[in-house]
Design a protein around this motif. Structure first.
Motif, PDB file in Angstrom:
ATOM      1  N   TYR A  63      -1.828   6.296   3.975  1.00  0.00           N
ATOM      2  CA  TYR A  63      -1.160   5.083   4.303  1.00  0.00           C
ATOM      3  C   TYR A  63      -2.014   4.666   5.696  1.00  0.00           C
ATOM      4  N   ALA A  64      -1.759   5.844   6.664  1.00  0.00           N
ATOM      5  CA  ALA A  64      -2.176   5.232   8.066  1.00  0.00           C
ATOM      6  C   ALA A  64      -3.844   5.016   8.143  1.00  0.00           C
ATOM      7  N   SER A  65      -4.371   5.821   7.207  1.00  0.00           N
ATOM      8  CA  SER A  65      -5.877   5.906   7.370  1.00  0.00           C
ATOM      9  C   SER A  65      -6.536   4.552   6.824  1.00  0.00           C
ATOM     10  N   GLU A  66      -5.541   3.974   5.874  1.00  0.00           N
ATOM     11  CA  GLU A  66      -5.864   2.764   5.030  1.00  0.00           C
ATOM     12  C   GLU A  66      -5.738   1.501   5.796  1.00  0.00           C
ATOM     13  N   ARG A  67      -4.425   1.558   6.237  1.00  0.00           N
ATOM     14  CA  ARG A  67      -3.754   0.454   7.012  1.00  0.00           C
ATOM     15  C   ARG A  67      -4.004  -0.082   8.607  1.00  0.00           C
ATOM     16  N   GLN A  68      -4.206   1.395   9.284  1.00  0.00           N
ATOM     17  CA  GLN A  68      -4.515   1.019  10.488  1.00  0.00           C
ATOM     18  C   GLN A  68      -5.934   0.368  10.765  1.00  0.00           C
TER      19      GLN A  68
ATOM     20  N   ASN B  19       0.825  -1.123   0.133  1.00  0.00           N
ATOM     21  CA  ASN B  19       0.106  -0.113   0.141  1.00  0.00           C
ATOM     22  C   ASN B  19       0.907   1.225   0.173  1.00  0.00           C
ATOM     23  N   LEU B  20       2.029   1.228   0.752  1.00  0.00           N
ATOM     24  CA  LEU B  20       2.975   2.384   0.876  1.00  0.00           C
ATOM     25  C   LEU B  20       3.963   2.724  -0.298  1.00  0.00           C
ATOM     26  N   GLY B  21       4.329   1.648  -0.797  1.00  0.00           N
ATOM     27  CA  GLY B  21       5.451   1.835  -1.792  1.00  0.00           C
ATOM     28  C   GLY B  21       5.202   2.818  -2.893  1.00  0.00           C
ATOM     29  N   TRP B  22       3.960   2.551  -3.477  1.00  0.00           N
ATOM     30  CA  TRP B  22       3.807   3.510  -4.630  1.00  0.00           C
ATOM     31  C   TRP B  22       3.625   4.805  -4.601  1.00  0.00           C
ATOM     32  N   LYS B  23       3.053   5.188  -3.499  1.00  0.00           N
ATOM     33  CA  LYS B  23       2.749   6.250  -2.827  1.00  0.00           C
ATOM     34  C   LYS B  23       4.122   7.071  -2.541  1.00  0.00           C
ATOM     35  N   ILE B  24       5.027   6.610  -1.770  1.00  0.00           N
ATOM     36  CA  ILE B  24       6.201   7.287  -1.413  1.00  0.00           C
ATOM     37  C   ILE B  24       6.753   7.390  -2.947  1.00  0.00           C
ATOM     38  N   GLY B  25       6.648   6.337  -4.011  1.00  0.00           N
ATOM     39  CA  GLY B  25       7.380   6.358  -5.063  1.00  0.00           C
ATOM     40  C   GLY B  25       6.941   7.721  -5.877  1.00  0.00           C
ATOM     41  N   LEU B  26       5.742   7.728  -6.103  1.00  0.00           N
ATOM     42  CA  LEU B  26       5.064   8.650  -6.744  1.00  0.00           C
ATOM     43  C   LEU B  26       5.589  10.211  -6.036  1.00  0.00           C
ATOM     44  N   VAL B  27       5.415  10.344  -5.067  1.00  0.00           N
ATOM     45  CA  VAL B  27       5.764  11.574  -4.363  1.00  0.00           C
ATOM     46  C   VAL B  27       7.194  11.752  -4.582  1.00  0.00           C
ATOM     47  N   VAL B  28       8.156  11.006  -4.160  1.00  0.00           N
ATOM     48  CA  VAL B  28       9.522  11.254  -4.597  1.00  0.00           C
ATOM     49  C   VAL B  28       9.793  11.476  -6.170  1.00  0.00           C
ATOM     50  N   ARG B  29       9.118  11.010  -6.857  1.00  0.00           N
ATOM     51  CA  ARG B  29       9.235  11.446  -8.484  1.00  0.00           C
ATOM     52  C   ARG B  29       8.768  12.632  -8.825  1.00  0.00           C
TER      53      ARG B  29
END
Ligand code: FAD
Length: 650
Positions: A394-399, A373-383
């Motif tokens: 991330y937190a709202s979905e996975r918690q 769930n987290l990987g692509w989100k960090i990836g798109l932000v860093v890019r």
């Protein structure tokens, strides 16, 4: 010890278990500068997790990792064993392990070390830019709070310490030379702090300073990262101790090669998990050790003692073994961290934020799915393609998933550890019916298929501002859940393909266009108009795709029409639906028909998704395969409004 070097990295991952390796795989795929460290000299060779659920298998397949499915033992049946009126265990029921129609995969079993190996191989083949560095652990973490909101800043500073293999190899417990997981069990203290304290010899240890934009703690149940952040694990320990044996059994028990749940009259419970290479895993309630509660002397936990407990439960059948591959014991602790991230800069995933009993085969699966769930989100932000807002999801979905997991595990473990009811008047005992009902209700959850992300910046389930979501256009596609798979037929070559196979994990959003029967003139006109818009330099694709990048590199457009395949000519469809590239020619992998195939039947996608062939719809799918929203075929404004919520223009 003085740090000898300093460097910068986009993402630093602590821990190369399932959660860390999944994250590294995503970030490598998205070409993000990533380092991943682990305090152990090697990945695990035996033991630990073994169950792979349907959703995990779908996710692995989306990365092109199919070796788990090929190598694992497929677990197709569950048998229930309970005591009869004389207290003798009898088979009281059978059921499919994975109910029919859940997924194209069924639950299967393979030891965790193999999967870790597959991830490592995949990383190597995928450019070899991300390698696990071992044995290395973080010893100091500092965060520059003034730079947290600056997307280009490196606000996290971590001091890393490099060890020798010898220093980082845990001791085997006294009296046993069989590989075991006791050092990783919650019955023993973690060795991270003592490793840091005892390793300041400059001749064998080296320190370095790393500055990172993002830090992700995938460092397991004793998470060092979580402790630095001061987050609290909320929940409780149960008093019950369980033992685990991976053995090649010698037994006359008839269901040793199917998953069996055995409740004895008074000796406790046992679960049989048939594994690859003739191995069987046994989960055994250890009554003697748990009596009276209190601290457990781990030197007393031996394979012989665990086997003796199993023999009592499985009697009158006999059970022994010639070879034991691995054993462990653990106390069930059902806990969730009160927070999953610090200011969307430091994240925690996997066992670092949730622990529970392993019997429902969830930990590894949910841990992998956290970092998926987290990987692509960090990836798109860093890019620089998406704003940092998406990181909040991330937190709202996975918690919520972690909380659901604990609730499920509490129910499942209680039933499994409980005493079976003697008869209908026995109110404190667990009835077979109760057990079976919880087992069945939990099946969708256990398969990882009930994940339903709530409304947020990425998920629009009803009209929200300028996004006009019309869920009824695809009444059987639940928004927020993963897009299910059915067979579709490639327009150009008649090849049947699973729809999910068209959604590889590569960081792209997808517009899956269901135009309906495009042999009908009116429907075709509407489809052509959409095609024109998608090619338009002011359209949603152009807005987020740089001129030098491939047209489909950020948002890919796929079509599944419901016309007869042979009545449609691909070349007559607008170019937006099968883009042209000078080097590669026309793209023949974008248009599909919901039609009968020559050899593999009919996927009936429109029917299965509840889509009306006259109305059609556009389904927006996130890079992780979850449905973001559903809009009308002509509602290009809603598409623009959806992406404008979080995407950054090219
Ligand atoms: P871990 O697998 O614990 O990985 C953490 C990694 O971080 C390790 O490699 C560790 O060496 C490293 N690390 C820790 N601290 C540091 C540090 N300070 N610095 C650097 N590195 C560090 N789950 C299932 O889904 N299915 C099952 O069938 C199943 N069966 C299980 C059976 C048993 C007996 C046990 C014990 C667990 C089982 N689980 C199962 C649970 C599963 O093993 C875990 O949930 C899963 O491994 C969690 O993955 P993770 O990556 O979050 O953490």
């Amino acid at each position: 010890m003085d740090a000898t070097s300093e460097s910068e990295v986009d993402v630093l991952i602590v821990g190369a278990g399932p959660a860390g390796l999944m994250l590294a795989t995503w970030l490598s795929k998205l070409n993000i500068r990533t380092r991943i460290i682990d305090k152990r000299p090697a990945c695990i060779a035996t033991g630990q997790a073994d169950g792979f659920q349907c959703r995990t298998l779908e996710i692995l397949d989306s990365f092109g990792i199919d070796r788990v499915w090929k190598e694992a033992n497929r677990m197709l049946e569950v048998c229930f064993w309970n005591p009869d009126a004389d207290g003798v265990i009898r088979r009281t029921g059978r059921t499919p392990d994975t109910p029919k129609g859940f997924s194209r995969f069924t639950e299967c079993v393979l030891h965790q070390g193999r999967m870790e190996r597959f991830f490592l191989d995949h990383l190597r083949e995928d450019g070899d830019t991300v390698r696990v560095e071992r044995p290395v652990l973080p010893s100091v973490l500092t965060i520059d709070e003034s730079a947290l909101d600056d997307p280009s800043a490196y606000p996290i500073t971590v001091r890393l310490r490099h060890f020798t293999d010898e220093q980082a190899t845990p001791d085997n417990p006294p009296g046993s030379d069989i590989p075991n997981g006791l050092f990783r069990s919650n019955l023993t203290a973690d060795d991270t702090d003592s490793l840091i304290k005892t390793s300041s010899d400059a001749s064998t240890n080296r320190d370095e300073i790393v500055r990172a934009r993002y830090l992700v703690g995938c460092d397991g149940a004793h998470s060092w990262v979580r402790k630095q952040l001061g987050f609290k694990m909320e929940g409780e320990h149960t008093e019950i101790i369980w033992g685990v044996l991976d053995v090649i059994p010698v037994t006359d028990f008839p269901d040793i090669r199917v998953r069996s749940l055995i409740h004895s009259a008074s000796a406790g419970s046992l679960m049989v998990i048939p594994r690859e290479n003739r191995v069987v895993r046994l989960y055994i309630q250890l009554k003697e050790v748990s009596e009276g509660g209190g601290a457990v002397d781990r030197s007393k936990v031996t394979p012989g003692q665990i086997l003796a407990a199993a023999q009592k439960i499985i009697a009158p059948y006999t059970l022994t073994y010639e070879r034991c591959d691995w054993f462990t014991a653990y106390q069930i602790a059902q806990r969730v961290s009160d927070r999953f991230d610090l200011s969307e800069r430091v994240f925690l995933a996997g066992d670092a934020v949730h622990t529970h009993s392993p019997k429902a085969g969830q930990g590894q699966n949910v841990s992998l799915q956290d970092s998926y769930n987290l990987g692509w989100k960090i990836g798109l932000v860093v890019r620089g393609q998406a704003t940092r807002d998406i990181l909040k999801t991330y937190a709202s979905e996975r918690q919520q998933i972690a909380r659901d997991l604990i609730a499920f595990d509490q129910k499942f473990s209680k039933l499994f550890s409980g005493r079976p009811a003697k008869d209908v008047s026995d109110e404190t005992g667990i009835s077979l019916e109760e057990f079976r009902s919880v087992f069945h209700q939990g099946a969708v959850f256990a398969a990882g298929l009930s994940v339903d992300y709530g409304p947020n910046v990425l998920v629009v389930k009803e009209d929200d501002g300028d996004v006009h979501c019309v869920p009824s256009l695809a009444s059987k596609i639940p928004i927020g859940m993963r897009l299910a798979s059915h067979k579709v037929i490639n327009q150009s070559d008649a090849l049947p393909v699973e729809l999910q196979r068209l959604l590889p994990s590569d960081g792209r959003f997808r517009l899956v266009v269901f135009p309906g029967d495009i042999s009908n003139l009116d429907i075709r006109t509407r489809y052509d108009k959409l095609g024109e818009y998608l090619s338009n330099p002011t359209g949603v694709i152009s807005a987020y795709t740089s001129r030098t990048a491939a047209r489909d590199s950020v948002i890919e457009v796929l079509t599944v029409h419901s016309a007869s395949r042979t009545e449609i000519e691909l070349q007559e469809l607008p170019e937006a639906f099968h883009p042209f590239d000078k080097a590669r020619g026309w793209d023949y992998r974008k248009v599909y028909a919901d039609d009968e195939s020559y050899h593999e039947g009919h996927g009936r996608v429109y029917e299965n998704f509840g889509i009306d062939g006259e109305e059609g719809c556009i389904v927006v799918v996130r890079p992780d395969g979850y449905v973001a929203t559903i809009v009308r075929m002509d509602d290009t404004r809603s598409l623009e409004a959806y992406f404008a919520r979080f995407m950054i223009k090219a």
